[in-house]
Write an enzyme that holds these catalytic residues in place. Structure first.
Site, PDB file in Angstrom:
ATOM      1  N   TRP A   1      33.351  39.963  49.073  1.00 40.18           N
ATOM      2  CA  TRP A   1      33.441  39.865  47.622  1.00 40.18           C
ATOM      3  C   TRP A   1      34.136  38.541  47.309  1.00 40.18           C
ATOM      4  O   TRP A   1      35.250  38.312  47.798  1.00 40.18           O
ATOM      5  CB  TRP A   1      34.248  41.056  47.106  1.00 40.18           C
ATOM      6  CG  TRP A   1      34.464  41.092  45.625  1.00 40.18           C
ATOM      7  CD1 TRP A   1      33.538  40.896  44.658  1.00 40.18           C
ATOM      8  CD2 TRP A   1      35.705  41.368  44.964  1.00 40.18           C
ATOM      9  NE1 TRP A   1      34.118  41.037  43.427  1.00 40.18           N
ATOM     10  CE2 TRP A   1      35.447  41.328  43.579  1.00 40.18           C
ATOM     11  CE3 TRP A   1      37.006  41.652  45.390  1.00 40.18           C
ATOM     12  CZ2 TRP A   1      36.426  41.548  42.619  1.00 40.18           C
ATOM     13  CZ3 TRP A   1      37.979  41.881  44.449  1.00 40.18           C
ATOM     14  CH2 TRP A   1      37.695  41.825  43.083  1.00 40.18           C
TER      15      TRP A   1
ATOM     16  N   ASP B   1      39.364  48.118  51.449  1.00 39.75           N
ATOM     17  CA  ASP B   1      38.976  47.963  50.059  1.00 39.75           C
ATOM     18  C   ASP B   1      37.902  49.010  49.770  1.00 39.75           C
ATOM     19  O   ASP B   1      36.803  48.966  50.332  1.00 39.75           O
ATOM     20  CB  ASP B   1      38.432  46.539  49.837  1.00 39.75           C
ATOM     21  CG  ASP B   1      38.111  46.271  48.375  1.00 39.75           C
ATOM     22  OD1 ASP B   1      37.962  47.236  47.609  1.00 39.75           O
ATOM     23  OD2 ASP B   1      37.999  45.088  48.005  1.00 39.75           O
TER      24      ASP B   1
ATOM     25  N   ALA C   1      35.961  50.248  46.824  1.00 41.08           N
ATOM     26  CA  ALA C   1      35.636  50.023  45.412  1.00 41.08           C
ATOM     27  C   ALA C   1      34.405  50.819  44.966  1.00 41.08           C
ATOM     28  O   ALA C   1      34.096  50.838  43.771  1.00 41.08           O
ATOM     29  CB  ALA C   1      35.399  48.532  45.157  1.00 41.08           C
TER      30      ALA C   1
ATOM     31  N   LYS D   1      34.009  51.583  39.209  1.00 39.44           N
ATOM     32  CA  LYS D   1      32.576  51.886  39.349  1.00 39.44           C
ATOM     33  C   LYS D   1      32.321  53.390  39.319  1.00 39.44           C
ATOM     34  O   LYS D   1      31.460  53.853  38.576  1.00 39.44           O
ATOM     35  CB  LYS D   1      32.009  51.321  40.657  1.00 39.44           C
ATOM     36  CG  LYS D   1      32.578  49.966  41.077  1.00 39.44           C
ATOM     37  CD  LYS D   1      32.062  48.816  40.269  1.00 39.44           C
ATOM     38  CE  LYS D   1      33.051  47.673  40.333  1.00 39.44           C
ATOM     39  NZ  LYS D   1      32.535  46.379  40.526  1.00 39.44           N
TER      40      LYS D   1
HETATM   41  C1  LIG Z   1      34.593  44.808  46.994  1.00 43.52           C
HETATM   42  C2  LIG Z   1      35.332  44.909  45.704  1.00 43.52           C
HETATM   43  N1  LIG Z   1      36.636  45.117  45.723  1.00 43.52           N
HETATM   44  C3  LIG Z   1      37.358  45.214  44.600  1.00 43.52           C
HETATM   45  C4  LIG Z   1      36.765  45.103  43.364  1.00 43.52           C
HETATM   46  C5  LIG Z   1      37.653  45.195  42.156  1.00 43.52           C
HETATM   47  O1  LIG Z   1      37.309  46.047  41.184  1.00 43.52           O
HETATM   48  P1  LIG Z   1      38.217  46.287  39.907  1.00 43.52           P
HETATM   49  O2  LIG Z   1      39.395  45.400  39.971  1.00 43.52           O
HETATM   50  O3  LIG Z   1      37.358  45.989  38.748  1.00 43.52           O
HETATM   51  O4  LIG Z   1      38.609  47.740  39.988  1.00 43.52           O
HETATM   52  C6  LIG Z   1      35.387  44.888  43.279  1.00 43.52           C
HETATM   53  C7  LIG Z   1      34.724  44.715  41.987  1.00 43.52           C
HETATM   54  O5  LIG Z   1      33.650  44.216  41.850  1.00 43.52           O
HETATM   55  C8  LIG Z   1      34.656  44.783  44.486  1.00 43.52           C
HETATM   56  O6  LIG Z   1      33.335  44.587  44.478  1.00 43.52           O
END
Ligand SMILES: Cc1ncc(COP(=O)(O)O)c(C=O)c1O
Length: 396
Positions: free
Chosen positions: A127, A208, A210, A243
């Site tokens: 990411w 991570d 997500a 999500k």
């Molecule tokens: C791999 C990954 N980690 C973390 C996040 C962070 O998401 P958020 O901060 O919006 O909860 C995302 C969002 O796209 C992601 O794709």
């Protein structure tokens, strides 16, 4: 002061979003942005969340601060969802965080206090925001190869060989499920190999998570974390509710840690509270409060699980339809991998020029690395999309 500042670097995804909005064509297609969309291109508030918000509106009688660590009931619900009911909860603690991103940052800050000399290892690709976000916490980042574009699967040998070079105590960032941007996840036996290596080399996992519930299912997508929790002495997990609960702008997530024993967990948790206090003082409450209601109310929980499952199954259906259309139009099986991959993203092997042609000639917007948002694929226009993609592939 400000005259001395450098020009900001353009954010490729935000620039793509702006170009898409400015495009006046009615048949334009946005496959870029990383948010779930339904069959009419909307990102609706989930019914379970709406209902929890109504309860909140009717019953909430104060907006007083909660605490830097957030609501303990929310945290307990998140620990159960991620680590499972059977986990040894005496060693696990969580803090309510500002989305998954906030969880990543406060965990990175906490780990820096424990091991200032540790480097971090992220997958190549990963990411894109991992890089600035984790670097800003003071880490030197290394990459490990992750994706085999020829097969659309994980380059497990490359990953393991590269992680052999990490030193004891280094932190390995692992995507718990639904790898962003490739959609290629480790299989069960590949997770075993990675965990063996992490254990043998005394590395420290930062998972991570997500997209829990977007891949194989809510419980299934947490198996990587649960396997690690059984085998390894310590770990941290950054979970996002953006999500799977559709709470993007509310900023809801959990920073979780599992320590060697209860005393260490309590100490680390206290320090995590200090890290948060020094960072943004208190997390926002509304989305986490609604989440807590959804996760703990039996009826709402069932509603939410059904909604989440509908989203997951829709993405699987879109993957299958798109890979079939690509099979027909390209007369090859080279895009079959899309149906096998997991979550919201896959990558198409397109050059910058090919992506530009898709944008200019067909109004199809895809991020510069070829990542597509599967949820944005057009249910009724797969053949047209496949035709456009195949036409730019043929031209090259
Ligand atoms: C791999 C990954 N980690 C973390 C996040 C962070 O998401 P958020 O901060 O919006 O909860 C995302 C969002 O796209 C992601 O794709």
């Amino acid at each position: 002061m400000f005259e001395a500042l450098p020009e900001p670097k353009a954010d490729a995804i935000l620039a793509l979003m702006a170009a898409f909005r400015a495009d006046t064509r009615t048949d334009k297609l946005d496959l870029g942005v990383g948010i779930y969309k339904d069959s009419v291109g909307k990102t609706p508030v989930m019914k379970a969340i709406k209902s929890a918000e109504e309860t909140l509106l009717a019953t909430q009688d104060t907006k007083a601060y909660v605490s830097p660590l957030g609501s303990s009931d929310f945290c307990a619900a998140m620990i159960s969802q991620v680590f499972g009911e059977k986990a040894d909860k005496t060693r696990i603690r969580a803090a309510q965080s500002v989305g998954g991103s906030g969880a990543l940052r406060v965990l990175a800050d906490l780990l820096k206090k424990g091991r200032p000399d540790a480097d971090m290892w992220v997958s190549d690709p990963t990411w894109p925001n991992h890089v600035p976000l984790l670097s800003a916490a003071g880490y030197t980042l290394h990459t490990y190869p992750y994706y085999d574009a020829a097969t659309g699967s994980v380059n497990i040998e490359g990953m393991l060989n590269s992680l052999e070079k990490a030193k004891a105590g280094d932190i390995v960032v692992l995507h718990g499920c639904c790898h962003n941007p490739t959609g290629a996840d480790l299989s069960d036996s590949q997770w075993d190999k990675v965990i063996d290596l992490v254990e043998r080399k005394a590395l420290f996992p930062l998972v991570d998570l997500a997209y829990q519930g977007f891949g194989d299912g809510l419980e299934e997508d947490a198996q990587s974390v649960r396997k690690m929790a059984q085998r390894l002495p310590e770990m941290v997990v950054a979970a996002s509710c953006s999500k799977n609960l559709g709470l993007y702008r509310e900023r809801v997530g959990a920073a979780m840690l599992m320590a060697k024993d209860e005393a260490e967990a309590t100490r680390a948790h206290g320090l995590l509270g200090g890290v948060i206090r020094a960072n943004y003082s208190m997390p926002p409450d509304h989305g986490a409060n609604a989440t807590q209601i959804v996760l703990t109310d039996t009826a709402l929980n069932a509603t939410w699980r059904t909604e989440l499952e509908d989203m997951r199954l829709r993405m699987i259906g879109l993957r299958q339809a798109f890979s079939e259309a690509m099979r027909k139009r390209s007369n090859s099986d080279r895009f079959d991998y899309i149906a096998q991959q997991k979550g919201m993203f896959s990558r198409l092997p397109l050059t910058t020029e090919q992506l530009q042609t898709l944008r200019d000639d067909f109004g199809i917007y895809i991020v510069g690395d070829g990542r597509i948002n599967v949820a944005g694929l057009p249910e009724a226009g797969m053949d047209k999309l496949a035709d456009a993609i195949c036409s730019v592939l043929v031209e090259s």
